[in-house]
Design a protein around this motif. Structure first.
Motif, PDB file in Angstrom:
ATOM      1  N   ALA A  14      -5.327  -9.647  11.280  1.00 37.64           N
ATOM      2  CA  ALA A  14      -6.486  -9.228  10.490  1.00 37.64           C
ATOM      3  C   ALA A  14      -7.599  -8.713  11.402  1.00 37.64           C
ATOM      4  O   ALA A  14      -8.233  -7.688  11.115  1.00 37.64           O
ATOM      5  CB  ALA A  14      -6.994 -10.389   9.641  1.00 37.64           C
ATOM      6  N   TRP A  15      -7.819  -9.398  12.511  1.00 39.69           N
ATOM      7  CA  TRP A  15      -8.863  -8.967  13.443  1.00 39.69           C
ATOM      8  C   TRP A  15      -8.527  -7.596  14.030  1.00 39.69           C
ATOM      9  O   TRP A  15      -9.391  -6.724  14.126  1.00 39.69           O
ATOM     10  CB  TRP A  15      -9.051  -9.998  14.545  1.00 39.69           C
ATOM     11  N   LEU A  18      -9.223  -5.029  11.240  1.00 45.16           N
ATOM     12  CA  LEU A  18     -10.576  -4.943  10.699  1.00 45.16           C
ATOM     13  C   LEU A  18     -11.696  -4.829  11.728  1.00 45.16           C
ATOM     14  O   LEU A  18     -12.817  -4.474  11.373  1.00 45.16           O
ATOM     15  CB  LEU A  18     -10.845  -6.165   9.815  1.00 45.16           C
ATOM     16  N   LYS A  19     -11.432  -5.110  13.010  1.00 48.69           N
ATOM     17  CA  LYS A  19     -12.535  -5.204  13.971  1.00 48.69           C
ATOM     18  C   LYS A  19     -13.360  -3.930  14.094  1.00 48.69           C
ATOM     19  O   LYS A  19     -14.556  -3.992  14.309  1.00 48.69           O
ATOM     20  CB  LYS A  19     -12.037  -5.661  15.342  1.00 48.69           C
ATOM     21  N   ARG A  21     -14.030  -1.958  11.635  1.00 45.73           N
ATOM     22  CA  ARG A  21     -14.705  -1.701  10.362  1.00 45.73           C
ATOM     23  C   ARG A  21     -15.811  -2.703  10.043  1.00 45.73           C
ATOM     24  O   ARG A  21     -16.553  -2.513   9.093  1.00 45.73           O
ATOM     25  CB  ARG A  21     -13.686  -1.748   9.220  1.00 45.73           C
ATOM     26  N   LEU A  22     -15.897  -3.769  10.795  1.00 45.52           N
ATOM     27  CA  LEU A  22     -16.880  -4.812  10.497  1.00 45.52           C
ATOM     28  C   LEU A  22     -18.222  -4.493  11.129  1.00 45.52           C
ATOM     29  O   LEU A  22     -18.303  -4.080  12.276  1.00 45.52           O
ATOM     30  CB  LEU A  22     -16.391  -6.169  11.013  1.00 45.52           C
TER      31      LEU A  22
END
Length: 198
Positions: A14-15, A18-19, A21-22
């Motif tokens: 997940a990281w 998504l990293k 996009r956060l």
């Protein structure tokens, strides 16, 4: 058609996805010596005191609201919880809000043979468990759940069991109290895995 991957069961994956996009705004805590302002509300956040409140080397900072995000016991015993409650009663904060952590076995009906109702044990603070309270106009919601880790309190299987708890969080929450960290921030363990609340 691309096969979808359930990233809620894979925090490391997940990281990686998504990293980029956060968006994270880093909040720098005020120095402990900063005077309290009349036109502001100061939240003091602490967790994982593990029965060490008598041994703290620094006094608790001044503030209006104390937030304790769990693991106030070590073995999860009633006497440890009662001592923590006594310590809470000695603190001068106008409001004190507490959630459980994975060590608070005595409060978890699913992991304790003889659980105690939190409202009987934590009498010197507001105890939150999948619930909220409002202080100074701020809505505070507390959820003690963490991914399974050995046999501990408030542990759930990654994926749907945890997602079910997160769906209960109202959208209008101002302060969210959880025992575990958010993805990518304070969640990296010494093994290199992410212990995030997915």
């Amino acid at each position: 058609m691309t096969e979808s991957i359930d990233l809620s069961t894979d925090p490391n994956g997940a990281w990686e996805v998504l990293k980029g996009r956060l968006t994270v705004d880093i909040v720098e805590p005020l120095p402990v010596s900063t005077p309290i302002s009349e036109d502001k509300v100061r939240f003091v956040c602490v967790s994982d005191t593990h029965v060490k409140t008598d041994d703290m080397t620094h006094p608790m900072p001044d503030g209006d609201v104390l937030l304790h995000s769990g693991d106030f016991t070590f073995t999860g015993s009633l006497s440890e919880a009662e001592n923590f409650n006594k310590w809470l009663g000695s603190l001068p904060y106008k409001h004190k809000i507490v959630i459980a952590g994975n060590h608070e076995v005595i409060l978890d009906k699913d992991s304790c043979m003889k659980p105690r109702p939190a409202q009987e044990v934590i009498t010197n603070a507001t105890y939150l468990q999948d619930s909220s309270t409002t202080v100074y106009g701020f809505k505070v919601y507390g959820a003690p759940w963490t991914p399974e880790y050995h046999v501990m309190a408030f542990n759930l299987t990654r994926g749907e069991p945890l997602r079910e708890k997160w769906r209960k969080i109202p959208e209008d929450v101002d302060v969210l109290m959880t025992h575990g960290p958010p993805l990518g921030h304070g969640d990296l363990t010494w093994r290199g895995d992410r212990a995030v609340l997915t």
